[in-house]
Design a protein around this motif. Structure first.
Motif, PDB file in Angstrom:
ATOM      1  N   GLU A  31       1.167  -0.774   0.342  1.00 21.60           N
ATOM      2  CA  GLU A  31       0.221   0.074   0.444  1.00 21.60           C
ATOM      3  C   GLU A  31       1.105   1.160  -0.316  1.00 21.60           C
ATOM      4  O   GLU A  31       1.981   1.628   0.695  1.00 21.60           O
ATOM      5  N   ARG A  32       0.652   2.288  -0.164  1.00 24.77           N
ATOM      6  CA  ARG A  32       0.841   3.534  -0.724  1.00 24.77           C
ATOM      7  C   ARG A  32       0.572   4.968   0.862  1.00 24.77           C
ATOM      8  O   ARG A  32      -0.100   4.497   0.793  1.00 24.77           O
ATOM      9  N   VAL A  33       1.428   5.026   1.681  1.00 21.11           N
ATOM     10  CA  VAL A  33       1.170   5.758   2.406  1.00 21.11           C
ATOM     11  C   VAL A  33       1.758   7.335   2.693  1.00 21.11           C
ATOM     12  O   VAL A  33       3.389   7.049   1.831  1.00 21.11           O
ATOM     13  N   PRO A  34       0.961   7.993   2.412  1.00 17.61           N
ATOM     14  CA  PRO A  34       1.651   9.472   2.438  1.00 17.61           C
ATOM     15  C   PRO A  34       2.936   9.533   3.323  1.00 17.61           C
ATOM     16  O   PRO A  34       2.699   9.311   5.199  1.00 17.61           O
ATOM     17  N   VAL A  35       4.043  10.905   3.861  1.00 17.16           N
ATOM     18  CA  VAL A  35       4.826  10.579   4.743  1.00 17.16           C
ATOM     19  C   VAL A  35       4.866  12.118   4.591  1.00 17.16           C
ATOM     20  O   VAL A  35       5.069  12.829   3.778  1.00 17.16           O
ATOM     21  N   TYR A  36       4.552  12.538   6.612  1.00 11.85           N
ATOM     22  CA  TYR A  36       4.616  13.484   6.831  1.00 11.85           C
ATOM     23  C   TYR A  36       6.036  14.761   7.185  1.00 11.85           C
ATOM     24  O   TYR A  36       6.147  13.627   8.133  1.00 11.85           O
ATOM     25  N   LYS A  37       6.423  15.853   6.742  1.00 12.39           N
ATOM     26  CA  LYS A  37       7.627  16.584   7.862  1.00 12.39           C
ATOM     27  C   LYS A  37       7.173  17.757   7.408  1.00 12.39           C
ATOM     28  O   LYS A  37       6.450  18.334   7.283  1.00 12.39           O
ATOM     29  N   ASN A  38       7.217  18.133   9.319  1.00 10.63           N
ATOM     30  CA  ASN A  38       6.807  19.176   9.806  1.00 10.63           C
ATOM     31  C   ASN A  38       5.432  19.701   9.217  1.00 10.63           C
ATOM     32  O   ASN A  38       4.881  21.085   9.487  1.00 10.63           O
ATOM     33  N   GLY A  39       4.370  18.755   9.666  1.00 12.68           N
ATOM     34  CA  GLY A  39       3.469  18.713   9.238  1.00 12.68           C
ATOM     35  C   GLY A  39       3.030  18.338   7.565  1.00 12.68           C
ATOM     36  O   GLY A  39       1.729  19.489   7.273  1.00 12.68           O
ATOM     37  N   LYS A  40       3.865  18.966   6.595  1.00 12.75           N
ATOM     38  CA  LYS A  40       3.562  18.771   5.571  1.00 12.75           C
ATOM     39  C   LYS A  40       3.795  18.054   4.500  1.00 12.75           C
ATOM     40  O   LYS A  40       4.648  17.297   5.026  1.00 12.75           O
ATOM     41  N   LEU A  41       3.239  17.261   3.273  1.00  7.20           N
ATOM     42  CA  LEU A  41       3.241  16.160   3.123  1.00  7.20           C
ATOM     43  C   LEU A  41       4.781  16.393   2.321  1.00  7.20           C
ATOM     44  O   LEU A  41       4.751  17.217   1.409  1.00  7.20           O
ATOM     45  N   VAL A  42       4.976  14.941   1.926  1.00  8.12           N
ATOM     46  CA  VAL A  42       6.214  15.343   0.885  1.00  8.12           C
ATOM     47  C   VAL A  42       6.519  14.452   0.648  1.00  8.12           C
ATOM     48  O   VAL A  42       6.639  14.747  -1.355  1.00  8.12           O
ATOM     49  N   LYS A  43       5.818  12.908   0.879  1.00  5.04           N
ATOM     50  CA  LYS A  43       6.029  12.042  -0.628  1.00  5.04           C
ATOM     51  C   LYS A  43       5.501  11.192  -0.006  1.00  5.04           C
ATOM     52  O   LYS A  43       4.734  10.902   1.710  1.00  5.04           O
ATOM     53  N   TYR A  44       5.642   9.911  -0.624  1.00  2.00           N
ATOM     54  CA  TYR A  44       4.634   9.222  -0.911  1.00  2.00           C
ATOM     55  C   TYR A  44       5.453   7.868  -0.575  1.00  2.00           C
ATOM     56  O   TYR A  44       6.488   7.547  -1.565  1.00  2.00           O
ATOM     57  N   ALA A  70      -0.781 -13.819  -4.387  1.00  5.52           N
ATOM     58  CA  ALA A  70      -1.434 -13.289  -5.535  1.00  5.52           C
ATOM     59  C   ALA A  70      -0.685 -11.712  -5.619  1.00  5.52           C
ATOM     60  O   ALA A  70      -1.144 -11.543  -7.139  1.00  5.52           O
ATOM     61  N   TYR A  71       0.030 -11.276  -5.316  1.00  8.43           N
ATOM     62  CA  TYR A  71       0.550 -10.337  -5.970  1.00  8.43           C
ATOM     63  C   TYR A  71       1.879 -10.613  -6.612  1.00  8.43           C
ATOM     64  O   TYR A  71       1.981  -9.813  -7.750  1.00  8.43           O
ATOM     65  N   ARG A  72       2.349 -11.824  -6.373  1.00  5.39           N
ATOM     66  CA  ARG A  72       3.896 -12.310  -7.713  1.00  5.39           C
ATOM     67  C   ARG A  72       2.953 -12.684  -8.612  1.00  5.39           C
ATOM     68  O   ARG A  72       2.839 -12.716  -9.828  1.00  5.39           O
ATOM     69  N   TRP A  73       2.086 -13.422  -9.760  1.00  3.95           N
ATOM     70  CA  TRP A  73       1.469 -14.103  -9.531  1.00  3.95           C
ATOM     71  C   TRP A  73       0.699 -13.195 -10.822  1.00  3.95           C
ATOM     72  O   TRP A  73       0.400 -13.564 -11.644  1.00  3.95           O
TER      73      TRP A  73
END
Length: 289
Positions: A31-44, A70-73
């Motif tokens: 899954e893709r999760v957001p990464v925050y730094k100092n309250g701001k979205l930096v990347k996923y 399932a992911y590999r196949w």
């Protein structure tokens, strides 16, 4: 049929509809999760999906294994030209007849793995999983078009999401000890066959290790303790020991390692400095008449 198992089947299907999960294209393993730094979205960032809290060690291992297979196949590779993923199921299916049979056996093995959860799978979920692989097997027999359609119909991913929804609802029911029917509102108690065996559950992580507990060394009492007034006071000194004190070893005298002082005028230490005889032709420092 166990009434609790039947209710869990309904709640699992309701969960997939409520969450609007695309069981054919959503990644069941990552899954893709957001990464925050100092309250701001930096990347996923992409990470493995967490295991629902409260599951037994057996259920957690099966869920992680089914997700990964399932992911590999179905999504193990990415097309270099298009934003499209495919897996080993498509590559093996390109082999006429033999590839389709091998793909069907791998998908069937995935269902057998999923059915080994504690208490087994509900009949309706098992039937839906089997129908998915049968439809995928029938599509694969169509020449050329069947191989292309197999890239878009991911039976293993669909089955992984069905197992994920069921075990997620089961983990919630294990924590409360009961499950409620979303349609009629009736409540059923969780039976023993759905509960993990003793020593096979962990409320905090959902996974426990069967290794024996390690004995820790005794902890040394702290030097500072908290008094009744809320302030910190020094801990009482330990009681004197009754054993006789050992005589201390003689201490060697310390030598004076300070270097001798050098005279201001120069020369070696300990030697008198004799004035230099003045040359009579040298008139420096005297008045010339």
């Amino acid at each position: 049929m166990n009434p609790a198992l039947k209710i869990l089947e309904k709640t699992a299907l309701k969960k997939l509809q409520k969450d609007k999960t695309n069981t054919n294209s959503d990644n069941p393993y990552r899954e893709r999760v957001p990464v925050y730094k100092n309250g701001k979205l930096v990347k996923y960032k992409t990470q493995e999906r967490p295991i629902p809290v409260g599951l037994s060690n057996n259920d957690a291992k099966i869920l992680r294994s089914v997700r990964k297979r399932a992911y590999r196949w179905d999504m193990g590779f990415r097309c270099c030209c298009l934003n499209f993923r495919f897996g080993w199921s498509v590559i093996i299916g390109l082999i006429p007849v033999i590839g389709d049979v091998a793909d069907f056996l791998m998908a069937l093995n995935l269902i057998k793995k999923a059915s080994k959860v504690d208490g087994g799978l509900p009949k309706r979920l098992y039937s839906m999983m089997f129908a998915n692989i049968m439809l995928d097997f029938a599509i694969g027999f169509i020449p050329v078009l069947g191989d292309l359609a197999d890239m878009f119909y991911r039976a293993n991913t669909r089955n992984a999401w069905l197992l994920d929804a069921y075990l997620t609802e089961k983990a919630k029911a294990l924590q409360t000890g009961r499950v409620q029917d979303p349609e009629t509102g009736s409540i059923a108690e969780i039976t023993d066959d759905l509960r993990p065996s003793p020593g096979d559950e962990d409320i905090e992580t959902g996974i426990t290790s069967s290794a024996p507990a390690q004995h820790l060394a005794p902890v040394t009492p702290a030097l500072v303790t908290q008094s009744g007034s809320g302030r910190y006071a020094p801990a009482p000194a330990p009681a004197p020991s009754s054993a006789p004190a050992r005589p201390s070893a003689p201490v060697a005298p310390v030598r004076n390692l300070t270097p001798p002082r050098v005279p201001i005028g120069g020369g070696l230490p300990g030697r008198a400095i004799t004035p230099k005889k003045q040359d009579p032709r040298d008139y420096r420092g005297t008045s010339r008449r």
